[in-house]
Each structure stands twice: as structure tokens, then as C-alpha cells.
Scaffold this motif. Structure first.
Motif, short mmCIF file in Angstrom:
data_model
loop_
_atom_site.label_atom_id
_atom_site.label_comp_id
_atom_site.label_asym_id
_atom_site.label_seq_id
_atom_site.Cartn_x
_atom_site.Cartn_y
_atom_site.Cartn_z
N LYS A 16 5.57 -0.12 2.64
CA LYS A 16 5.30 -1.14 3.67
C LYS A 16 3.86 -1.61 3.52
N ARG A 17 3.64 -2.84 4.00
CA ARG A 17 2.26 -3.31 4.06
C ARG A 17 2.15 -4.43 5.07
N ARG A 43 14.17 -1.44 8.95
CA ARG A 43 14.96 -2.36 9.76
C ARG A 43 14.10 -3.14 10.76
N ARG A 44 13.15 -2.50 11.39
CA ARG A 44 12.26 -3.21 12.30
C ARG A 44 11.08 -3.76 11.51
N ARG A 55 7.88 -6.54 6.31
CA ARG A 55 6.72 -5.79 5.83
C ARG A 55 7.06 -4.84 4.68
N GLN A 56 8.34 -4.69 4.41
CA GLN A 56 8.72 -3.85 3.28
C GLN A 56 8.52 -4.62 1.98
N THR A 57 8.02 -3.93 0.97
CA THR A 57 7.86 -4.54 -0.33
C THR A 57 8.45 -3.64 -1.40
N THR A 58 9.02 -4.25 -2.41
CA THR A 58 9.57 -3.50 -3.54
C THR A 58 8.82 -3.83 -4.82
#
Length: 224
Positions: free
Chosen positions: A162-163, A11-12, A16-19
Motif C-alpha cells: 500500500k502507499r 478492500r477499503r 492505495r494498493q499497488t502491484t
């Protein structure tokens, strides 16, 4: 694409989240150590361990004589397996804005014992991941050693990745003193010179598996 449950979505700084599945595989195929997390008798336990990705699973191994991983598998309790690669330090013009470039993944699920008929192949996969080519240079495992080792696998079905791969946060009109250096210091790791054991006779040739690592011709010659 990597599956992620709604409760585990970031959420924050969600950007930066990747799938991306290829990014996940690259991370798992580059790093050598992960951290397995489980709860035993109400106490969280974290154990670092080597691992290998084979297809859509992560493989780990342990002793059949005990260990929380085997207990977690027997109880079919949910575990987490975390892998992180630090790619560099980000130097901003304030400590608040300084950061890291990294890639991380956390896999959630239930550990499954690898069937006996697949155990040898799984152990070989772990060996080849950590020390490519070494199995051809040493003796085979004894029946006793094989019986004392158990391979577990964790499906890559529920993953949070994340990255961060960017420079320092800055803007021409941010009011900062741009004479202060800002930027990224990349991190690179390399294998060092081989160190023979005390009982290895002087002059013993360095095996191909070791040379492959130290000369950069192996599959795991450089960690980012």
C-alpha cells in the motif's frame, strides 16, 4: 507485477494498493528494518530485524541456538514480514481527514534456510545492505561465529503493498474554512555525527564505510 492472493487484496481504499514491482523493490532497498511475524504455540510473535533484498527474496538472519524464526522455518509454517516507510504527515482541516503519506509492504510465505554453500554470500549481502563497505575493514568471521549464525530467506511471491502519496483531502466547495492551514510535512531522516566507542583510541581515523554514510556518498545515506 507483485502477486497478491484474493484473500489479501485491500478492500477499503483499494486505490492505495499497488502491484508495481519497482515500487516494492524501492521500498525494500531503502528501509533497513522490518518486522517478522509468526505464531508459536498459539501466540503471535513480532520481532524487528535488519534485512536485505537479494533478487526475489528477503534475507534475515538469527542465532542457530534458538529463536522462533528457525522454528517457523523447520515447521514450514507461514510467516509475515512487514516493512513500512513513513514519508510525511498530512495536515487536513479536520482531525478526521488528517493522514500520513507512507509506503508499506507485507510479504507472506515460508522461511527457507539458505544452503551452507551460499551462507557466506548471504551474510555478506546482509552486511553490505546495512553497512556498505564495512566487511573490507574488519576481521573475517570466525568459524564459531559462522556456525552460530543462520540465514533465512523469504520469497517475494505473495505480497500486499500500500502507499499514500498525496496532499490533504480538500475541495473548493467542501465547506471548510480554507484560512486554516492544510498541507503535507515531509519526513526526512539523515545519519548523525559518528560517535567512537570508549575503547577506540583518540585520533583513530573514521573508516570509509562510516564516512560514506555520514557524508551522503554511501548507498544508505538517507532514509525517507
Amino acid at each position: 507485477m507483485t502477486n497478491t492472493t484474493a484473500a489479501r487484496r485491500i478492500r477499503r481504499l483499494s486505490e492505495r494498493q499497488t502491484t508495481d514491482r519497482d515500487e516494492l523493490f524501492e521500498l525494500l532497498d531503502t528501509e533497513l528494518v522490518g518486522h517478522l511475524v509468526a505464531v508459536a504455540d498459539g501466540t503471535p510473535i513480532v520481532v524487528p530485524m535488519g534485512f536485505a533484498r537479494v533478487g526475489e527474496h528477503v534475507l534475515v538472519h538469527g542465532s542457530t541456538g534458538g529463536g522462533f524464526a528457525l522454528r517457523a522455518a523447520a515447521e514450514r509454517s507461514t510467516v509475515a514480514f512487514s516493512v513500512t516507510a513513513l514519508d510525511g504527515l498530512v495536515f487536513a482541516r479536520s482531525l478526521f481527514d488528517s493522514s500520513m503519506n507512507y509506503r508499506s509492504a507485507v510479504v507472506y510465505g515460508v522461511l527457507e534456510p539458505v544452503d551452507d554453500e551460499q551462507a557466506d554470500a548471504a551474510l555478506l549481502a546482509l552486511s553490505e545492505r546495512l553497512m556498505p563497505g564495512r566487511s573490507a575493514e574488519v576481521r573475517a568471521m570466525t568459524r564459531k561465529e559462522t556456525a552460530a549464525t543462520r540465514v533465512l530467506r523469504l520469497a517475494l511471491d505473495d505480497v500486499v503493498m500500500k502507499r499514500r502519496a498525496a496532499g490533504a483531502s480538500e475541495d473548493p466547495d467542501d465547506g471548510e474554512d480554507h484560512a486554516v492551514w492544510a498541507g503535507v510535512v515531509p519526513l526526512a531522516r539523515a545519519w548523525g555525527a559518528p560517535e567512537p566507542s570508549p575503547l577506540t583510541p583518540e585520533g583513530t581515523p573514521i573508516p570509509d564505510s562510516v564516512l560514506a554514510l555520514t557524508t551522503g556518498s554511501g548507498r544508505v545515506d538517507r532514509l525517507r
